[in-house]
Scaffold this motif. Sequence first.
Motif, mmCIF file in Angstrom:
data_model
loop_
_atom_site.group_PDB
_atom_site.id
_atom_site.type_symbol
_atom_site.label_atom_id
_atom_site.label_comp_id
_atom_site.label_asym_id
_atom_site.label_seq_id
_atom_site.Cartn_x
_atom_site.Cartn_y
_atom_site.Cartn_z
ATOM 1 N N LEU A 184 -26.427 -13.009 -50.443
ATOM 2 C CA LEU A 184 -26.841 -14.387 -50.697
ATOM 3 C C LEU A 184 -26.158 -15.349 -49.735
ATOM 4 N N ASN A 185 -24.916 -15.064 -49.384
ATOM 5 C CA ASN A 185 -24.172 -15.930 -48.476
ATOM 6 C C ASN A 185 -24.816 -15.993 -47.104
ATOM 7 N N ARG A 186 -25.481 -14.921 -46.704
ATOM 8 C CA ARG A 186 -26.123 -14.880 -45.388
ATOM 9 C C ARG A 186 -27.465 -15.603 -45.368
ATOM 10 N N MET A 187 -28.005 -15.877 -46.530
ATOM 11 C CA MET A 187 -29.311 -16.539 -46.609
ATOM 12 C C MET A 187 -29.173 -18.046 -46.462
ATOM 13 N N ARG A 188 -30.244 -18.681 -46.009
ATOM 14 C CA ARG A 188 -30.260 -20.140 -45.964
ATOM 15 C C ARG A 188 -30.403 -20.681 -47.378
ATOM 16 N N ALA A 189 -29.968 -21.930 -47.566
ATOM 17 C CA ALA A 189 -29.972 -22.523 -48.907
ATOM 18 C C ALA A 189 -31.370 -22.548 -49.511
ATOM 19 N N ALA A 190 -32.394 -22.743 -48.682
ATOM 20 C CA ALA A 190 -33.762 -22.871 -49.183
ATOM 21 C C ALA A 190 -34.452 -21.521 -49.374
ATOM 22 N N GLU A 191 -33.806 -20.440 -48.973
ATOM 23 C CA GLU A 191 -34.432 -19.118 -49.086
ATOM 24 C C GLU A 191 -34.411 -18.602 -50.520
ATOM 25 N N LYS A 192 -35.336 -17.684 -50.796
ATOM 26 C CA LYS A 192 -35.430 -17.053 -52.111
ATOM 27 C C LYS A 192 -35.404 -15.540 -51.953
ATOM 28 N N LEU A 193 -35.017 -14.870 -53.024
ATOM 29 C CA LEU A 193 -35.122 -13.415 -53.044
ATOM 30 C C LEU A 193 -36.592 -13.034 -53.135
ATOM 31 N N SER A 194 -36.948 -11.969 -52.467
ATOM 32 C CA SER A 194 -38.306 -11.460 -52.595
ATOM 33 C C SER A 194 -38.462 -10.844 -53.977
ATOM 34 N N GLU A 195 -39.696 -10.521 -54.346
ATOM 35 C CA GLU A 195 -39.945 -9.914 -55.654
ATOM 36 C C GLU A 195 -39.173 -8.602 -55.795
ATOM 37 N N GLU A 196 -39.172 -7.803 -54.726
ATOM 38 C CA GLU A 196 -38.456 -6.531 -54.758
ATOM 39 C C GLU A 196 -36.950 -6.754 -54.867
ATOM 40 N N GLN A 197 -36.430 -7.721 -54.105
ATOM 41 C CA GLN A 197 -35.003 -8.031 -54.160
ATOM 42 C C GLN A 197 -34.603 -8.524 -55.543
ATOM 43 N N ALA A 198 -35.451 -9.364 -56.134
ATOM 44 C CA ALA A 198 -35.152 -9.919 -57.450
ATOM 45 C C ALA A 198 -35.053 -8.816 -58.497
ATOM 46 N N ARG A 199 -35.950 -7.845 -58.434
ATOM 47 C CA ARG A 199 -35.919 -6.735 -59.383
ATOM 48 C C ARG A 199 -34.655 -5.891 -59.186
ATOM 49 N N GLU A 200 -34.309 -5.650 -57.931
ATOM 50 C CA GLU A 200 -33.108 -4.864 -57.640
ATOM 51 C C GLU A 200 -31.852 -5.619 -58.078
ATOM 52 N N PHE A 201 -31.858 -6.916 -57.830
ATOM 53 C CA PHE A 201 -30.727 -7.759 -58.210
ATOM 54 C C PHE A 201 -30.538 -7.746 -59.727
ATOM 55 N N GLN A 202 -31.627 -7.901 -60.456
ATOM 56 C CA GLN A 202 -31.559 -7.895 -61.912
ATOM 57 C C GLN A 202 -31.032 -6.555 -62.424
ATOM 58 N N PHE A 203 -31.536 -5.478 -61.862
ATOM 59 C CA PHE A 203 -31.098 -4.137 -62.278
ATOM 60 C C PHE A 203 -29.593 -3.964 -62.031
ATOM 61 N N ASP A 204 -29.130 -4.359 -60.844
ATOM 62 C CA ASP A 204 -27.712 -4.215 -60.501
ATOM 63 C C ASP A 204 -26.831 -5.048 -61.425
ATOM 64 N N MET A 205 -27.279 -6.254 -61.771
ATOM 65 C CA MET A 205 -26.479 -7.107 -62.637
ATOM 66 C C MET A 205 -26.460 -6.598 -64.077
ATOM 67 N N GLN A 206 -27.563 -5.992 -64.515
ATOM 68 C CA GLN A 206 -27.581 -5.384 -65.843
ATOM 69 C C GLN A 206 -26.616 -4.199 -65.895
ATOM 70 N N GLN A 207 -26.587 -3.408 -64.821
ATOM 71 C CA GLN A 207 -25.658 -2.288 -64.734
ATOM 72 C C GLN A 207 -24.214 -2.771 -64.709
#
Length: 234
Positions: free
Chosen positions: A200-223
């Motif tokens: 996230l630190n490497r992304m620009r402030a206006a950028e968003k996670l892609s749908e695939e990234q969001a799913r992976e992010f959610q899974f990792d945070m649940q774990q």
Amino acid sequence: MYPQRQLAYAPTPYSIAPTFALSSTINLDEEAKLATNNAERDLYESLGEVYSIITTLDALEKAYLKDSVAEGQYTETCSRLLKQYKSNLQDESVAKAFGDLESFMKEWDMECPRARERIRVGIPTTVEQPSHKPAAEAAAPQIIMAATESFITLLDAIRIGMVDKDVLHPLLAELIQAVNVVTDKEFESRGKIVQWLITLNRMRAAEKLSEEQAREFQFDMQQAYAGFKASVAG
């Protein structure tokens, strides 16, 4: 007469007779100006501030490694410097002139490897790698509750589609700090929290996670949440 040989080297200035009258058009008493207008002056000032932040951050990292600065003071100062670094580069003209960290440091011959790594990670080393804490402090119910609430807040944000970098990064930074207060032990997927902070630190402030990234992010945070609860329970 012998033919004139071509010199194998460039003639020195003293070997050339000038064909024009030499005159100085520079007033040595006049102050040299880097900027010709306010916009240029602001740009140079911002780039100069970024340069100063990088060198200061590198010195701070060295001081912390040598135990020359207290942990709390280091964390506060490092967080402020990182915030100032990001704030300067939010200006489009500054970001364009800056380019990227590697090219900027190369252009200005900067040897600041510790600052480079800290900027890459985007959080103080005390947040990335927690120090040891007494068991009694780690077991305090209100501290555990604060970390639990941080996990729930982050997971709720993802579920409702808040996947913007400028939303997730502060929530994730707050989460890792809350977790570190509870325990310095490794647990399942704790490293994923830091990895996502770097992403996230490497992304620009206006950028968003892609749908695939969001799913992976959610899974990792649940774990990570499950790992955290198991660590506290154990």
